[in-house]
Design a protein around this motif. Structure first.
Motif, short mmCIF file in Angstrom:
data_model
loop_
_atom_site.label_atom_id
_atom_site.label_comp_id
_atom_site.label_asym_id
_atom_site.label_seq_id
_atom_site.Cartn_x
_atom_site.Cartn_y
_atom_site.Cartn_z
N VAL A 226 31.12 45.98 44.63
CA VAL A 226 31.88 47.23 44.74
C VAL A 226 32.92 47.07 45.83
N TRP A 227 34.12 47.60 45.61
CA TRP A 227 35.19 47.40 46.58
C TRP A 227 36.10 48.62 46.65
N ARG A 228 36.75 48.77 47.83
CA ARG A 228 37.72 49.86 48.00
C ARG A 228 39.09 49.47 47.46
N GLU A 229 39.50 48.22 47.67
CA GLU A 229 40.78 47.71 47.18
C GLU A 229 40.53 46.36 46.51
N LYS A 230 41.39 46.00 45.56
CA LYS A 230 41.11 44.82 44.74
C LYS A 230 41.09 43.52 45.55
N TRP A 231 41.86 43.45 46.65
CA TRP A 231 41.88 42.22 47.43
C TRP A 231 40.51 41.91 48.03
N VAL A 232 39.67 42.94 48.14
CA VAL A 232 38.35 42.75 48.73
C VAL A 232 37.48 41.86 47.85
N VAL A 233 37.73 41.86 46.54
CA VAL A 233 36.92 41.04 45.64
C VAL A 233 36.94 39.58 46.07
N ASP A 234 38.13 39.02 46.26
CA ASP A 234 38.20 37.60 46.64
C ASP A 234 37.85 37.37 48.10
N ALA A 235 37.98 38.41 48.92
CA ALA A 235 37.49 38.29 50.30
C ALA A 235 35.97 38.09 50.29
N ILE A 236 35.29 38.86 49.45
CA ILE A 236 33.83 38.70 49.33
C ILE A 236 33.48 37.35 48.74
#
Length: 389
Positions: A226-236
């Protein structure tokens, strides 16, 4: 055969039949029966005192078309091996739906092992997911140079940040399940019982996303992200790939029910059907629907549903001032657009546009006027659900 809710003293035969049909996958099976099983939520078929069929009716609340709806997740549907193919499974599901109607449950969902069987009974696919499967060496290449700024907590223990992130994430989506504290407790207990961990990525000390994950046989498996903004996906992903210790040609796996193209890995995914849905009582569901305020319309509709006679027949559908009513027409009359209950269920759940549903089902009999009405009432939605039982 007598169909009814089970009794407390029928635990042993229910567990025996479950094991016969699905095996004893431990520790999961014992965990399920200790955390989820309740005698008054199991619909059984009994003959001569023997439990020969069962369906577990797990209660949920789903957000559909702007309204919280009571729902049931069918789990563990099975019939005694020697009796399969005799019609008992059909009778089990028909009587279970009658029980749901009696108790005011408007919709149901299930994850099918035998999709053809359930489609014949009026269920159809209403959720899909993106299936990620990628070799770890390839994953590292694609993430090369991506350096997220933030803090990574590899095994968060608190539930509160997960609740807040989940509520923010699902708000613009559709079809999702409401989760109370007990739901979170059960979900995380199941996840941790299999060696799972909970990672949180934060930025400026504010949680930006979470992931439920585990490593098994040198495979990194993500259960939910689950993410607030899409860039968080690849950060995770960067945090997971660099810190979980999975190496070599082993890979990562993630079944993403959000279906958002927010990762550099997205090109390596494929879409697949996930959960089926079904309307229990079409008159109740359409009466409670949230309609466009400015829509005023009248149309006739014939519904076919071989499993639930109260849904079958001709209806007049009137829509006024944001409200709708579906009134039965005289028995035996067939008029207007004709659709089976599976198509109506797909439109209510809304994962696909009305035109696509009708093209497969009965599009050549839908007038331009009726099509325009249906498209206003049932616009396609961004469906999300991550519950597996």
């Amino acid at each position: 055969m007598n169909f009814r809710l089970s009794r407390e003293d029928e635990y042993a035969p229910i567990r025996r039949l479950w094991g016969q049909c699905f095996g004893e996958e431990e520790p999961w099976t014992s965990w399920y029966f200790s955390r989820h099983y309740r005698a008054d939520q199991v619909w059984v078929g009994v003959e001569d005192g023997n439990v020969l069929a069962q369906a577990h009716l797990l209660p949920y609340r789903l957000m559909l078309r702007g309204t919280w709806r009571e729902a049931v997740y069918f789990v563990g549907v099975c019939v005694e091996e020697a009796l399969r193919g005799t019609g008992i499974g059909r009778d089990l599901m028909a009587t279970a739906l009658a029980e749901l109607k009696r108790t005011g449950v408007g919709v149901s969902i299930l994850q099918p092992r035998w999709p053809v069987f359930y489609r014949k009974l009026g269920w159809d696919y209403c959720y899909s997911r993106q299936k990620y499967s990628l070799a770890m060496t390839k994953a590292r290449q694609q993430l090369n140079g991506f350096l997220p700024e933030g803090n990574w907590t590899p095994d968060e223990q608190a539930i509160e940040p997960l609740e807040a992130l989940y509520e923010t994430f699902v708000r613009p989506r559709h079809g999702y399940a409401w989760r109370g504290r007990q739901d979170w407790d059960d979900l995380l207990a199941d996840h941790r019982s299999e060696g799972g961990r909970v990672g949180i990525f934060s930025r400026d000390e504010i949680p930006a996303g979470y992931v439920l994950y585990k490593t098994q046989e040198n495979i990194l498996r993500v259960r939910e992200m689950v993410w607030r903004e899409k860039w968080v996906v690849d950060a995770i992903w960067q945090c997971l790939v660099s810190q979980t210790g999975v190496t070599g040609d082993a890979g990562l796996e993630w079944d993403d029910p959000a279906g958002d193209p927010g990762s550099v890995f997205y090109s390596a995914t494929q879409s697949e059907p996930f959960l089926m849905g079904r309307i229990t009582d079409i008159q109740t569901v359409l009466a409670e629907l949230e309609y466009p305020a400015g829509l005023s319309a009248e149309l006739d509709l014939t519904v076919t549903d071989s499993l639930t006679p109260w849904n079958e027949g001709a209806f007049h559908w009137s829509i006024r001032h944001g409200k709708g009513a579906l009134l039965p027409l005289p028995p035996g009359l067939s008029c207007g657009l004709s659709l089976d209950v599976g198509a109506m269920s797909q439109m209510v759940f809304g994962e696909r546009p009305v035109r696509e549903i009708l093209a497969v089902r009965n599009g050549n009999r839908c007038s331009a006027t009726d099509l325009a009405i249906l498209e206003q009432v049932f616009p396609a939605c961004r469906n999300f659900i991550s519950e597996y039982y």
